[in-house]
Scaffold this active site. Structure first.
Site, PDB file in Angstrom:
ATOM      1  N   GLU A 163       0.791  -1.241   0.000  1.00 13.25           N
ATOM      2  CA  GLU A 163       0.000   0.000   0.000  1.00 13.25           C
ATOM      3  C   GLU A 163       0.821   1.289   0.000  1.00 13.25           C
ATOM      4  O   GLU A 163       0.768   2.078   0.948  1.00 13.25           O
ATOM      5  CB  GLU A 163      -0.937   0.016   1.207  1.00 13.25           C
ATOM      6  N   GLU A 351      -6.114  -8.267   1.006  1.00 15.44           N
ATOM      7  CA  GLU A 351      -6.766  -7.830   2.252  1.00 15.44           C
ATOM      8  C   GLU A 351      -8.226  -7.505   1.967  1.00 15.44           C
ATOM      9  O   GLU A 351      -8.550  -6.916   0.941  1.00 15.44           O
ATOM     10  CB  GLU A 351      -6.119  -6.557   2.824  1.00 15.44           C
TER      11      GLU A 351
HETATM   12  C1  FCB Z   1      -4.464  -1.781   5.602  1.00 16.81           C
HETATM   13  C2  FCB Z   1      -3.122  -2.280   6.089  1.00 16.81           C
HETATM   14  C3  FCB Z   1      -3.222  -3.367   7.118  1.00 16.81           C
HETATM   15  C4  FCB Z   1      -4.352  -3.146   8.093  1.00 16.81           C
HETATM   16  C5  FCB Z   1      -5.627  -2.838   7.373  1.00 16.81           C
HETATM   17  C6  FCB Z   1      -6.830  -2.644   8.259  1.00 16.81           C
HETATM   18  O1  FCB Z   1      -4.322  -0.478   5.133  1.00 16.81           O
HETATM   19  O2  FCB Z   1      -2.382  -2.791   5.015  1.00 16.81           O
HETATM   20  O3  FCB Z   1      -1.977  -3.470   7.751  1.00 16.81           O
HETATM   21  O4  FCB Z   1      -4.021  -2.208   9.028  1.00 16.81           O
HETATM   22  O5  FCB Z   1      -5.452  -1.699   6.568  1.00 16.81           O
END
Ligand code: FCB
Length: 471
Positions: A163, A351
């Site tokens: 990210e 994620e």
């Molecule tokens: C993302 C991150 C991860 C976590 C989630 C909720 O931005 O990559 O580490 O904190 O959010």
């Protein structure tokens, strides 16, 4: 439309964590401080000093994953454990930890999916400019080589830099994440260096691990105009350039988007830190795109914090998570189908999740039913995207464990598994049991059976009624 909602054979089903958020053991075996140790200490925030003690407890946590049918685990390698000063001496004890963990995962039938960089930059490098210094990308290349040479014979999927948008914006524009700076131009410089770091890592992966699949995990938000008014539509397109295309286009097309480039140059002057050849490196062919999706952005034409769009608060009537993020599975579907059409790259969901803070009831069961419903909704959206042609390699839920949610500390729980931070006791939540059943069936299941029924959770990590809805 595939009515059964099944997923392709070989689909990766797993969960994700990152080193600083779960490991603890910040002084163990030669680890040096990272920017997050410094940042949390400096502001008196919750820190990762103990976190989930996953550094020591990973074997039990891996047993738990296997018990939940997970066949993949995304974790991150801590640079300050492996090359504690950022460059130079390699710390064998730090590497051995991940070496053992990769073996331990494979023994349990779990595919290791390591991320090379998930935000815990060695403080020693920060002291030499951190990501504002181009030399940090060279240090990253060196560190990447060490990781590849040690683990590359057993790791089939590599993720590079987590990210860059979040690091750039929260770390360098809004001052909310380490190292806490606030300057738009610096944030763009850092974003470029993070993309360059991705590029050099991809190049090294290509050379040293030609059979591995690799890519970058990006935070991606579908940006919707609040109305059909052309000004709102243009604002949403601008915002989308800022959050998504500024990263997607260089990585997948080898160029920055012209509209966003023009906007940034208007705001901060020439982006002269982009040097000849950089974009070729950043555009090194990826095998996959990591998609981190949490919520959408609704955009109106108005200025906010110096940028020509405004992000609206959650819309009334739309479900939200317990951190207030809109919970909109349809936007996940839109995002995936849009990515497929625009970039035609295999997608790995690296994620997806949300905050629901439920803890154990008196009967010991964690009824995190908001998460169960959201998981069901997002898996349906995912399966619709697959039916619509998106090539999806797997789904890695954020997160395996309740952990340190960066600046939010331990107050926000994202885990499939509850962690009592005082005792380190793990409790499998209802969401994890639902997820285990989905994995066993390799298709989206009706969550009804997981929203009621007898106490089934356990503190010992057994998945309770996990197999109930299986094939
Ligand atoms: C993302 C991150 C991860 C976590 C989630 C909720 O931005 O990559 O580490 O904190 O959010």
């Amino acid at each position: 439309m595939n009515a059964t909602g099944t997923f392709p054979a070989g689909f990766l089903w797993g969960a994700a964590t990152s080193s600083y958020q779960v490991e603890g053991a910040v002084d163990a075996d030669g680890r040096a401080p990272s920017i997050w140790d410094t940042f949390t200490a400096g502001r008196g925030m919750d820190s990762g000093a103990v976190a989930c003690d996953h550094y020591h407890r990973w074997p039990a946590d891996a047993d738990l994953m296997a018990g939940l049918n997970l066949n993949a685990y995304r974790f991150s390698l801590a640079w300050p454990r492996i090359v504690p000063q950022g460059t130079g001496a390699v710390n064998r004890a730090g590497l051995d930890h991940y070496d053992r963990m990769v073996d331990g995962l494979l023994e349990r039938g779990i595919t290791p999916v390591p991320t090379l960089y998930h935000w815990d930059l060695p403080q020693a490098l920060q002291d030499r400019g951190g990501w504002t210094a181009r030399t940090t990308t060279e240090a990253f290349a060196e560190y990447t080589e060490v990781c590849l040479d040690t683990l590359g014979d057993r790791v089939p999927v590599w993720l590079t830099v987590n990210e860059p948008w979040v690091v750039s914006v929260l770390g360098y524009r809004l001052g909310l994440h380490a190292p806490g700076e606030r300057d738009l131009r610096t944030s763009l410089l850092v974003a470029h260096h993070l993309l360059l770091a991705h590029g050099v890592a991809m190049e090294r992966i290509r050379e040293r691990c030609p059979d591995a699949r690799a890519g970058i995990p990006l935070s991606l938000f579908p940006n919707y105009p609040v109305s059909a008014d052309p000004a709102d539509v243009a604002a949403a397109r601008g915002s989308e350039g800022y959050t998504n295309r500024w990263y997607l286009d260089p990585v997948l097309r080898g160029r920055y988007p012209a509209d966003t480039w023009a906007l940034f140059e208007r705001l901060v002057g020439p982006l002269d830190f982009v040097q000849p050849g950089d974009l070729d490196l950043i555009g090194t062919r990826s095998d996959l795109l990591g998609v981190n999706y949490y919520t959408r952005r609704r955009i109106a034409a108005a200025e906010q914090d110096g940028l020509p769009w405004r992000v609206l608060p959650a819309q009334e009537g739309v479900p939200v998570t317990e951190s207030g993020w809109e919970d909109v599975p349809a936007a996940f579907h839109d995002l995936l189908v849009g990515l497929h059409r625009e970039y035609d790259v295999p997608l790995l969901i690296t994620e997806n999740g949300g905050v629901w803070n439920a803890g154990p009831d008196p009967d010991g069961r964690v009824r995190d039913h908001g998460r169960v419903r959201a998981l069901h909704g997002h898996l349906r959206a995912l399966s619709r995207a697959v039916d619509d042609g998106a090539r999806v390699l797997g789904y890695l839920h954020w997160s395996l464990l309740d952990n340190l949610e960066w600046a939010e500390g331990y107050a926000q729980r994202f885990g499939l598994v509850h962690v009592d931070h005082a005792t380190q006791r793990r409790t499998v939540k209802d969401s994890a049991r639902y997820y285990a059943a989905v994995i066993a069936a390799n298709r989206v299941l009706d969550p009804a059976g997981h929203l009621d029924g007898p106490a089934g959770s356990s503190a010992d990590g057994s998945p309770g009624s996990a197999g109930d809805d299986g094939p």
